[in-house]
Design an enzyme around this catalytic site. Sequence first.
Site, short mmCIF file in Angstrom:
data_model
loop_
_atom_site.label_atom_id
_atom_site.label_comp_id
_atom_site.label_asym_id
_atom_site.label_seq_id
_atom_site.Cartn_x
_atom_site.Cartn_y
_atom_site.Cartn_z
CG ASP A 21 -20.44 38.75 49.05
OD1 ASP A 21 -19.86 39.72 49.55
OD2 ASP A 21 -19.98 37.59 49.11
CE1 TYR B 208 -22.98 37.26 60.13
CE2 TYR B 208 -21.70 39.02 59.14
CZ TYR B 208 -22.49 37.89 59.02
OH TYR B 208 -22.77 37.41 57.76
CG ASP C 11 -38.02 38.93 51.73
OD1 ASP C 11 -38.07 40.14 52.06
OD2 ASP C 11 -38.95 38.14 51.96
CE LYS D 147 -38.87 38.77 56.12
NZ LYS D 147 -39.30 38.57 54.71
CG ASP E 293 -21.47 39.39 54.87
OD1 ASP E 293 -20.74 39.70 53.92
OD2 ASP E 293 -21.22 38.43 55.62
#
Length: 337
Positions: free
Chosen positions: A233, A127, A205, A172, A229
């Site tokens: 959620d 972002y 993941d 990652k 983010d």
Amino acid sequence: MNATRPLTLCAIPGDGIGREVIPVAVEVLLKVAPEIHVCWAEAGWGTFMETGNALPEATLSAAREAKAVLFGATSSPSHRVEGYKSPIVSLRRELDTFANIRPARKLLPPDNGIDLVVVRENTEGAYSRRERMKEDAAISERVISRSGSERVARVAFRLADQENRPLTIVHKANVLPVTDGLWRESCLTVAKEFPNVKVDEVLVDAAAYHMVRTPPRFRLLLAPNLYGDILSDLASALADGLGMAPSISLGKDFAIAEPVHGSAPDIAGRGIANPIASVLSVALLLKHWWGFEDRARKVETAVAKTLSDGLRTPDIASPGEETVGTREMADAILRHL
Ligand code: NAI
Ligand code: MG
């Protein structure tokens, strides 16, 4: 208590249900911490329509002066509107609140064992907003800095230390060895300052997979912006959903507490919004900003008792279950304080 922090709060209800739930959260705050001075300020779509500015200068200076902000939610159009920018994104940037903390604990039955805090880097990564077109391609720069990573890692490790939570670094780095490699290395550097915290790491993941398969698997996830983010959620969905998901963003000099949900135009004005996400956000301010841990626990306990009395706003009710409105839920929480 944290003696260096002023006992002031800037409350910004915003739009839609923000205007229904933030006043409840402030009532709760003043009941447990009457010495806090609260000022009110405006931001959002309504403010934009009135003044041409979604985050007026007066609001920004009120937030800067109070140092602690309780932000409801604002409505943003999904099309581009000349001159309109999401006020919460601007506010987070202005106050440089780089560490976003989102706890997810299941308060409603059935218990699935989730008791997790996601700490998300809030200013850089995917972002960074450095996007451009080059011929046929759209290119986004994903900036990860050592200082940006270390400062959020320090917040996460301190929290892990205080709450006795093992900490898991999310990355990652197998595919992105330079950017996520630096993230991982910076987090591991900070880990050396906290010998009491148990540390491990997980690929992003796999983190999603384990969270769904075995919700109690993680207790604190430390993640770069985009991964955090998404995983936060997921964590709120595994807990009790948007109506009950609180958050706080911390910086060096400022804090912004906010419910995770938006302005909920579908139910706004009907008096049925669940105030618990905002009330629990106040508990996060009490704990992480002012250092009033006992009072934070008092608020959390009042919420838990209200739920065990069986009170349910429509968003958390099972089919056929009797429901209450925002006011009844608020009164019950206040009674338990
Ligand atoms: P939303 O979170 O406002 O609503 C999603 C669904 O959850 C709706 O069905 C809503 O009724 C329900 N819900 C949310 N909070 C609730 C509560 N406290 N009690 C009961 N039900 C609740 O997300 P949506 O619909 O995607 O966005 C609506 C508006 O909010 C948009 O304009 C969006 O831009 C804005 N938004 C603002 C945010 C912020 O200011 N931080 C965050 C997310 C969305
Ligand atoms: Mg989000």
